[in-house]
Design a protein around this motif. Structure first.
Motif, PDB file in Angstrom:
ATOM      1  N   ALA A  51     -29.895 -50.394  -3.444  1.00  0.00           N
ATOM      2  CA  ALA A  51     -29.106 -49.271  -3.944  1.00  0.00           C
ATOM      3  C   ALA A  51     -28.539 -48.398  -2.836  1.00  0.00           C
ATOM      4  O   ALA A  51     -27.624 -47.612  -3.079  1.00  0.00           O
ATOM      5  CB  ALA A  51     -29.958 -48.411  -4.879  1.00  0.00           C
ATOM      6  N   LYS A  86     -25.453 -40.139 -13.996  1.00  0.00           N
ATOM      7  CA  LYS A  86     -24.572 -41.183 -13.473  1.00  0.00           C
ATOM      8  C   LYS A  86     -23.263 -40.629 -12.917  1.00  0.00           C
ATOM      9  O   LYS A  86     -22.470 -41.371 -12.333  1.00  0.00           O
ATOM     10  CB  LYS A  86     -24.307 -42.237 -14.549  1.00  0.00           C
ATOM     11  CG  LYS A  86     -25.538 -43.098 -14.843  1.00  0.00           C
ATOM     12  CD  LYS A  86     -25.217 -44.309 -15.706  1.00  0.00           C
ATOM     13  CE  LYS A  86     -24.972 -43.955 -17.137  1.00  0.00           C
ATOM     14  NZ  LYS A  86     -24.869 -45.157 -18.005  1.00  0.00           N
ATOM     15  N   SER A 146     -23.236 -38.680 -10.473  1.00  0.00           N
ATOM     16  CA  SER A 146     -23.522 -38.458  -9.056  1.00  0.00           C
ATOM     17  C   SER A 146     -22.818 -39.502  -8.190  1.00  0.00           C
ATOM     18  O   SER A 146     -22.649 -40.662  -8.586  1.00  0.00           O
ATOM     19  CB  SER A 146     -25.032 -38.521  -8.815  1.00  0.00           C
ATOM     20  OG  SER A 146     -25.348 -38.125  -7.516  1.00  0.00           O
ATOM     21  N   THR A 190     -23.059 -42.000  -5.852  1.00  0.00           N
ATOM     22  CA  THR A 190     -24.130 -42.846  -5.317  1.00  0.00           C
ATOM     23  C   THR A 190     -23.783 -43.437  -3.954  1.00  0.00           C
ATOM     24  O   THR A 190     -24.678 -43.699  -3.155  1.00  0.00           O
ATOM     25  CB  THR A 190     -24.475 -43.973  -6.304  1.00  0.00           C
ATOM     26  OG1 THR A 190     -23.290 -44.701  -6.622  1.00  0.00           O
ATOM     27  CG2 THR A 190     -25.079 -43.399  -7.578  1.00  0.00           C
ATOM     28  N   PHE A 234     -24.714 -40.819  -1.585  1.00  0.00           N
ATOM     29  CA  PHE A 234     -26.165 -40.782  -1.490  1.00  0.00           C
ATOM     30  C   PHE A 234     -26.684 -41.875  -0.564  1.00  0.00           C
ATOM     31  O   PHE A 234     -27.607 -41.639   0.224  1.00  0.00           O
ATOM     32  CB  PHE A 234     -26.821 -40.941  -2.867  1.00  0.00           C
ATOM     33  CG  PHE A 234     -28.327 -40.975  -2.800  1.00  0.00           C
ATOM     34  CD1 PHE A 234     -29.057 -39.798  -2.789  1.00  0.00           C
ATOM     35  CD2 PHE A 234     -29.015 -42.182  -2.700  1.00  0.00           C
ATOM     36  CE1 PHE A 234     -30.447 -39.816  -2.698  1.00  0.00           C
ATOM     37  CE2 PHE A 234     -30.407 -42.214  -2.602  1.00  0.00           C
ATOM     38  CZ  PHE A 234     -31.112 -41.032  -2.598  1.00  0.00           C
ATOM     39  N   SER A 283     -33.116 -44.784  -3.749  1.00  0.00           N
ATOM     40  CA  SER A 283     -32.319 -44.839  -4.970  1.00  0.00           C
ATOM     41  C   SER A 283     -31.974 -43.424  -5.399  1.00  0.00           C
ATOM     42  O   SER A 283     -32.808 -42.526  -5.315  1.00  0.00           O
ATOM     43  CB  SER A 283     -33.107 -45.537  -6.089  1.00  0.00           C
ATOM     44  OG  SER A 283     -32.457 -45.357  -7.337  1.00  0.00           O
ATOM     45  N   GLN A 284     -30.730 -43.251  -5.859  1.00  0.00           N
ATOM     46  CA  GLN A 284     -30.329 -41.959  -6.412  1.00  0.00           C
ATOM     47  C   GLN A 284     -31.190 -41.570  -7.607  1.00  0.00           C
ATOM     48  O   GLN A 284     -31.452 -40.390  -7.854  1.00  0.00           O
ATOM     49  CB  GLN A 284     -28.863 -42.036  -6.853  1.00  0.00           C
ATOM     50  CG  GLN A 284     -28.344 -40.837  -7.629  1.00  0.00           C
ATOM     51  CD  GLN A 284     -28.293 -39.577  -6.808  1.00  0.00           C
ATOM     52  OE1 GLN A 284     -27.379 -39.387  -6.019  1.00  0.00           O
ATOM     53  NE2 GLN A 284     -29.280 -38.694  -6.983  1.00  0.00           N
ATOM     54  N   TYR A 285     -31.665 -42.569  -8.341  1.00  0.00           N
ATOM     55  CA  TYR A 285     -32.306 -42.307  -9.629  1.00  0.00           C
ATOM     56  C   TYR A 285     -33.827 -42.287  -9.548  1.00  0.00           C
ATOM     57  O   TYR A 285     -34.519 -42.754 -10.451  1.00  0.00           O
ATOM     58  CB  TYR A 285     -31.816 -43.332 -10.653  1.00  0.00           C
ATOM     59  CG  TYR A 285     -30.318 -43.330 -10.805  1.00  0.00           C
ATOM     60  CD1 TYR A 285     -29.647 -42.195 -11.253  1.00  0.00           C
ATOM     61  CD2 TYR A 285     -29.564 -44.451 -10.468  1.00  0.00           C
ATOM     62  CE1 TYR A 285     -28.275 -42.178 -11.371  1.00  0.00           C
ATOM     63  CE2 TYR A 285     -28.187 -44.447 -10.589  1.00  0.00           C
ATOM     64  CZ  TYR A 285     -27.538 -43.311 -11.041  1.00  0.00           C
ATOM     65  OH  TYR A 285     -26.170 -43.289 -11.149  1.00  0.00           O
TER      66      TYR A 285
END
Length: 432
Positions: free
Chosen positions: A31, A375, A377, A379, A382, A399-401
């Motif tokens: 990611a 979502k 954001s 990424t 990031f 991971s962003q999440y």
């Protein structure tokens, strides 16, 4: 510039014998780009990789290292337990002691069953809820992660009252038919699902504070609204506190928000770093678990003596030292305020969600309150930011999440270092 040739070599080697080269997907760094670092040791706030690089750790084994890595109180308990054997497959006094401590600390739990992971805990809790109610369907929320059990790997359908669809090969359509999915923080959508499936819903399961779409906190009235709905409809309310249990308060998110579920699932901190999970709740529900009742669940290593010793040491320390939570709150707040100042200075769009010692940065100017808003954001940005921080010796979730976790090992000096690294990394990400 941090170099990691040994880690790169190990990652290539690992792919020949391990699917994707890792034993849990997020570790592969897909990611964020680049290759994962292979760790050899950790102590306090730091981890050390195969190349001898040192990293300030903001994952803390995805939450359990609340006192920092290799905390003396936990290590000593494990050392004391090891000579007595690594496993018995028979009952021990320590299992009773930790069960009694958990019951005393967590508001919802009157009886508890130990298992080996958070996934086992959530799978078992759902089975017990179905056995107790005699119903088949469950409601889960988009963006909440409850382990890799089939019932939880279900994507949302196309509308508020549609059934879910399998989100992974190997999950059957029949399983998906029993799983209903709603947006997090949307009480009306849950009410619609319950009404459309009257008398069929066994359980509603959620993270009371979500940590797997990045950190997302419950809206005012959301948890209480679910509690009221479950009471009205005879539905078992399950809080998945694998992440938040013992981290946000001694009694978890349910103590913090004052909303008591029927069942709770625990993990992470409960094992002090060892692989442990648990599920527990109301006596009348837990008495459906074998051998007290008809719902079967078992495990050879459940209540493992080494894991119980580590968990007992950790929970006892947290129960006896409530000042830990004040320290974590102050430390995390300073970090977040420093990051906010940095991003405002650089003119970045951002949202930071935080509660206690958990937080997430979203590179969006919109509030993040569910998976769809998460979502929004950026990424790609990031990913650049993550790698810039890694080069400065700061280990973030790849991971962003995913939520970040602060430990008591982070000193004021390290907070200042983190804020400076954050500023430099944001500058680098903007220039890339």
């Amino acid at each position: 510039m941090i170099q990691a040739p040994k880690s790169n070599e190990l990652f290539l080697r690992a792919q020949n014998s391990i699917p994707g080269g890792v034993n849990s997907p997020v570790r592969a760094f897909r990611a964020v780009g680049g290759n994962p670092r292979f760790m050899v040791s950790a102590k306090g706030p730091y981890m050390y990789d195969e190349d001898g690089n040192r990293y300030m750790d903001l994952i803390n084994s995805w939450g359990p290292m609340i006192l920092g890595h290799a905390a003396d109180v936990v290590n000593e308990a494990v050392k004391k337990a090891i000579p007595n054997s690594l496993s018995f497959g028979a009952p021990t006094r320590k299992e009773i002691e930790i069960a009694e401590l958990i019951v005393s600390m967590v508001p919802s739990i009157e009886k508890v069953r130990m298992v080996n992971s958070g996934t086992e805990a959530t799978m078992s809790a759902i089975r017990v809820a179905r056995g107790y109610t005699g119903r088949d369907k469950i409601i889960k929320f988009e963006g909440c992660y409850h382990g890799h059990g089939d019932s939880f790997l279900i994507a949302a359908g196309s509308g508020a009252i549609t059934l879910g669809v399998p989100d992974s090969p190997g999950v059957t359509k029949g399983t998906a038919n029993d799983t209903l999915t709603a947006p997090y923080n949307n009480l009306k959508a849950v009410q619609t699902l319950v009404e459309a499936n009257k008398g069929q819903v066994a359980a509603i399961i959620l993270e009371p504070v979500a940590g797997n779409m990045g950190l997302v906190t419950p809206a005012d009235g959301f948890l209480q609204g679910l509690r009221d709905l479950c009471d009205k409809e005879g539905i078992v309310l399950i809080f998945d506190e694998v992440m938040t249990g013992f981290r946000l308060s001694p009694g978890g998110a349910q103590q913090l928000y004052g909303v008591t579920p029927d069942l709770s699932t625990l993990g992470k901190i409960i094992g002090g770093g060892m692989p442990v999970g648990a599920y527990g709740g109301k006596k009348e529900i837990m008495d459906y678990v074998a051998p007290a009742g008809p719902v079967y669940q078992a495990g050879t290593l459940s209540g493992n003596p080494i894991a119980m010793s580590a968990g007992m040491a950790m929970l006892t320390y947290l129960n006896d030292h409530p000042e830990v939570y004040t320290q974590l709150e102050q430390t995390t707040l300073k970090m977040v305020e420093g990051m906010q100042a940095n991003m405002q200075k650089l003119g970045l769009n951002f949202t930071i969600n935080r509660i206690g010692s958990m937080f997430s940065i979203f590179f969006t100017d919109q509030p993040v309150y569910d998976f769809e808003s998460a979502k929004n954001s950026d990424t790609a940005f990031f990913g650049r930011y993550f790698n810039a921080m890694l080069q400065r010796g700061i280990y973030l979730a790849p991971s962003q999440y995913e939520a970040l976790f602060v430990s008591t090992a982070i000193s004021e000096e390290l907070v200042a270092q983190y804020i400076q690294a954050n500023y430099e990394s944001l500058q680098q990400a903007l220039q890339a």
